[in-house]
Every structure is written in structure tokens, then in C-alpha cells.
Write a protein that holds these residues in place. Structure first.
Motif, PDB file in Angstrom:
ATOM      1  N   LEU A   1       0.852  -1.162   0.098  1.00 51.12           N
ATOM      2  CA  LEU A   1      -0.005   0.003   0.062  1.00 51.12           C
ATOM      3  C   LEU A   1       0.793   1.167  -0.047  1.00 51.12           C
ATOM      4  O   LEU A   1       0.531   2.275  -0.682  1.00 51.12           O
ATOM      5  N   ILE A   2       2.011   1.049   0.660  1.00 47.84           N
ATOM      6  CA  ILE A   2       2.906   2.433   0.911  1.00 47.84           C
ATOM      7  C   ILE A   2       3.551   2.634  -0.399  1.00 47.84           C
ATOM      8  O   ILE A   2       3.825   3.800  -0.981  1.00 47.84           O
TER       9      ILE A   2
ATOM     10  N   VAL B   1       3.435   5.798  -2.977  1.00 48.16           N
ATOM     11  CA  VAL B   1       4.516   6.521  -3.522  1.00 48.16           C
ATOM     12  C   VAL B   1       4.575   6.705  -5.041  1.00 48.16           C
ATOM     13  O   VAL B   1       5.118   7.644  -5.794  1.00 48.16           O
ATOM     14  N   LEU B   2       4.309   5.803  -5.721  1.00 51.51           N
ATOM     15  CA  LEU B   2       3.911   5.859  -7.251  1.00 51.51           C
ATOM     16  C   LEU B   2       3.011   6.907  -7.476  1.00 51.51           C
ATOM     17  O   LEU B   2       3.083   7.384  -8.589  1.00 51.51           O
ATOM     18  N   ALA B   3       2.111   6.841  -6.815  1.00 53.92           N
ATOM     19  CA  ALA B   3       0.702   7.768  -7.081  1.00 53.92           C
ATOM     20  C   ALA B   3       1.231   9.159  -7.001  1.00 53.92           C
ATOM     21  O   ALA B   3       0.860  10.111  -7.747  1.00 53.92           O
ATOM     22  N   GLY B   4       2.280   9.256  -6.150  1.00 54.54           N
ATOM     23  CA  GLY B   4       2.956  10.528  -6.166  1.00 54.54           C
ATOM     24  C   GLY B   4       3.444  11.219  -7.262  1.00 54.54           C
ATOM     25  O   GLY B   4       3.713  12.181  -7.600  1.00 54.54           O
ATOM     26  N   LEU B   5       4.004  10.094  -7.892  1.00 57.29           N
ATOM     27  CA  LEU B   5       4.489  10.310  -9.367  1.00 57.29           C
ATOM     28  C   LEU B   5       3.636  10.762 -10.679  1.00 57.29           C
ATOM     29  O   LEU B   5       4.208  11.347 -11.276  1.00 57.29           O
TER      30      LEU B   5
ATOM     31  N   LEU C   1       9.118  14.101  -2.554  1.00 57.39           N
ATOM     32  CA  LEU C   1       9.291  12.776  -1.962  1.00 57.39           C
ATOM     33  C   LEU C   1       9.475  11.412  -2.711  1.00 57.39           C
ATOM     34  O   LEU C   1      10.078  10.509  -2.427  1.00 57.39           O
ATOM     35  N   SER C   2       8.406  11.259  -3.320  1.00 53.19           N
ATOM     36  CA  SER C   2       8.191   9.964  -4.221  1.00 53.19           C
ATOM     37  C   SER C   2       9.367   9.615  -5.063  1.00 53.19           C
ATOM     38  O   SER C   2       9.877   8.495  -4.653  1.00 53.19           O
TER      39      SER C   2
END
Length: 301
Positions: free
Chosen positions: A132-133, A137-141, A175-176
Motif C-alpha cells: 500500500l505504501i 509512493v508511485l501515485a505521488g509521481l 518525496l516520491s
């Protein structure tokens, strides 16, 4: 007495030795040389020609710069344009450089510390929440930032139009990418180092900051350089989240010399030249470190 035998169809010298064929340049070597030359020429055209164009326009008079020609100035006045740029504006470009420096240093420091911690935990402590984390992280990109909801959150926290809020915004948006770099690099560090430190009595904090973090120096340098240039050159985020002439960054000073009613192209290009110099110096002197940090985590994981 030894006799020299030669293969049929080969000539033999008077000494009895078969002559070696003349050495020529191999086709593969020629191909690499041609590709390298073409790459150098393309890099020269793509990177150096625009910089020379900016430099020429910055050294021209207003009338000469409005022509936007790739020609030498009729009268060199680069120093006069630099003085005018430093004296123009309500707060001045010096204050804008100071704001950009504070924003860059603060946000990059947060990125390095938090992304190193998260990347280490994701790589060394596998658990049921890692998937999930990693998704977030990928969604932030992938997911673009939402301007209006972010402003609403900042207003609720009393951080809108403040440097602290802008630092958190820049750190969050970067951050991502940083987490992915640190996670890939941590995979190249042997786990035996962690185990040895634990056996010596190191706790989690001491293990990370005393053992792991010094080993992350190559990727730390890469993150600092890449994200510093990205934050320093950011135009849209300070425009949305940090309005106000006293909070202006170096990118927003471009508005001073280009608008619907005013067009001072010589001063505009002078300002662009000043903004370009710091990132250019970083890339010139730390180019090897950037490449090493980007590729070091590609071996494992």
C-alpha cells in the motif's frame, strides 16, 4: 635445421616469416567514434547554443534585443543591464535569491531525511503495508497536484503565504522520486552491516544515522543536486502557494520585465542569465556524482 611452412596462398618473406596483415581501424571502432562525435555536436547545439543566445541578448541595448537576432551586440552593455536588474523591483532580485535559497535548502533537507528513512524501512522491513505504501509512493509521481484543495489545507493550518508552508509543499511533491532512489540504493547495501551494528548494541536511531546514512552518500548527493535545481527553478508552486511581492522567488522576477504593457527583453534575458548560472555551476562540477547516484541502485532490487 628448421624449415618454415606457409599456408597455400600466403607469401613468405626471405627470412621465412609470414608478413602480418596491415592493421586498420575496426568497423566497430569507427561506428563508436562517429556516434560519439554526433552526440557531442547534438549536445553542443541543444545546450550551448541557447545559452549563448541568452548571453548575447543580455548584452544588448533594448532596441537591439527586441530584434531577437542571433547576432553580436552593436554596443555591449551587459554590466549596465546587470545593474538595472539588481535595482529593479519592489524587493529586488537579491531578496528573491534569498527566498529561493531558503526554500531550496529547507525543502531539500526534508526530502533527504524523510525519503532516506522511508526508503530504508521499505527495503529492510518488509510487511503487509509495504504494498500500500509503495502504491501511494508511485501515485505521488503519477497523480498531478490539486491546487485548490492544497490551498484549503494550508489555510486551515495557517501556513498559506508562509515560507514554512511552501517548504512543506516542495518537500511533499519531491518525496516520491527521492524514496524510489533511496530504496533502490539501500538494496545494494549488505544486510550483514545492519546485523553487525545490532550485535554491537546499536539501536534503530543509531543504526540508521550512524551506519546506514553515511553509506548513502552517493544517492544523497544526487538527490540534493537534482531536487535543488528542481526547487530553485520552480515557477508554478510559489506562484500558487506563496503569493506576495515580499515572498517572490527568482523565477517570479521574470514578471518584472515581461508583461502586456512592458517588454524589456534585454533585462529579461539578463535576469534569465542570472537565474541560469547557479544550476549550471552545479551540473558542471557534480555531473559525475549525479550519474553515479542515479545508476548505483540499478544493480539490485
Amino acid at each position: 635445421m628448421s624449415t618454415a611452412t606457409a599456408r597455400p596462398g600466403t607469401a613468405v618473406t626471405s627470412s621465412g616469416r609470414t608478413p602480418r596483415p596491415a592493421r586498420g581501424r575496426r568497423p566497430g571502432t569507427v561506428r563508436k567514434w562517429v556516434i560519439g562525435t554526433v552526440a557531442i555536436v547534438v549536445s553542443f547545439v541543444v545546450f550551448l547554443v541557447p545559452f549563448v543566445f541568452v548571453l548575447l541578448q543580455a548584452a544588448k541595448s533594448p532596441a537591439d534585443a527586441n530584434q531577437l537576432g542571433f547576432t553580436l551586440p552593436a554596443k555591449w552593455q551587459l554590466w549596465q543591464n546587470l545593474q538595472t536588474v539588481f535595482q529593479t523591483g519592489e524587493t529586488g532580485i537579491v531578496r528573491a535569491f534569498l527566498n529561493s535559497a531558503v526554500l531550496t535548502v529547507g525543502s531539500v533537507a526534508i526530502m533527504v531525511v524523510f525519503s532516506a528513512m522511508v526508503g530504508y524501512v521499505l527495503q529492510r522491513r518488509p510487511g503487509r503495508w509495504n504494498g500500500l505504501i509503495s502504491f501511494f509512493v508511485l501515485a505521488g509521481l503519477i497523480v498531478p497536484p490539486a491546487i485548490v484543495p492544497t490551498i484549503w489545507v494550508l489555510q486551515g493550518l495557517n501556513l498559506f503565504k508562509t515560507m514554512g508552508g511552501m517548504i512543506l509543499i516542495e518537500a511533499t511533491f519531491g518525496l516520491s522520486f527521492c524514496i524510489l532512489l533511496f530504496r533502490a540504493f539501500v538494496a545494494t547495501i549488505p544486510k550483514e552491516l545492519d546485523e553487525a551494528a545490532v550485535l554491537d548494541g546499536a539501536g534503530p536511531i543509531r543504526l540508521f544515522f550512524g551506519v546506514v546514512l553515511p553509506l548513502l552518500k552517493p544517492v544523497i548527493i544526487t538527490v540534493v543536486l537534482v531536487q535543488s535545481v528542481a526547487v530553485f527553478n520552480d515557477f508554478a508552486n510559489p506562484l500558487y502557494f506563496l503569493p506576495g511581492s515580499e515572498n517572490a522567488t527568482v523565477q517570479q522576477t521574470l514578471y518584472t520585465f515581461q508583461s502586456q504593457s512592458v517588454s524589456q527583453l534585454n533585462l529579461l534575458f539578463t535576469d534569465v542569465l542570472l537565474i541560469t548560472i547557479p544550476p549550471l555551476i552545479l551540473y558542471i562540477f557534480f555531473n559525475r556524482q549525479i550519474v553515479a547516484g542515479m545508476t548505483s541502485g540499478a544493480v539490485k532490487g
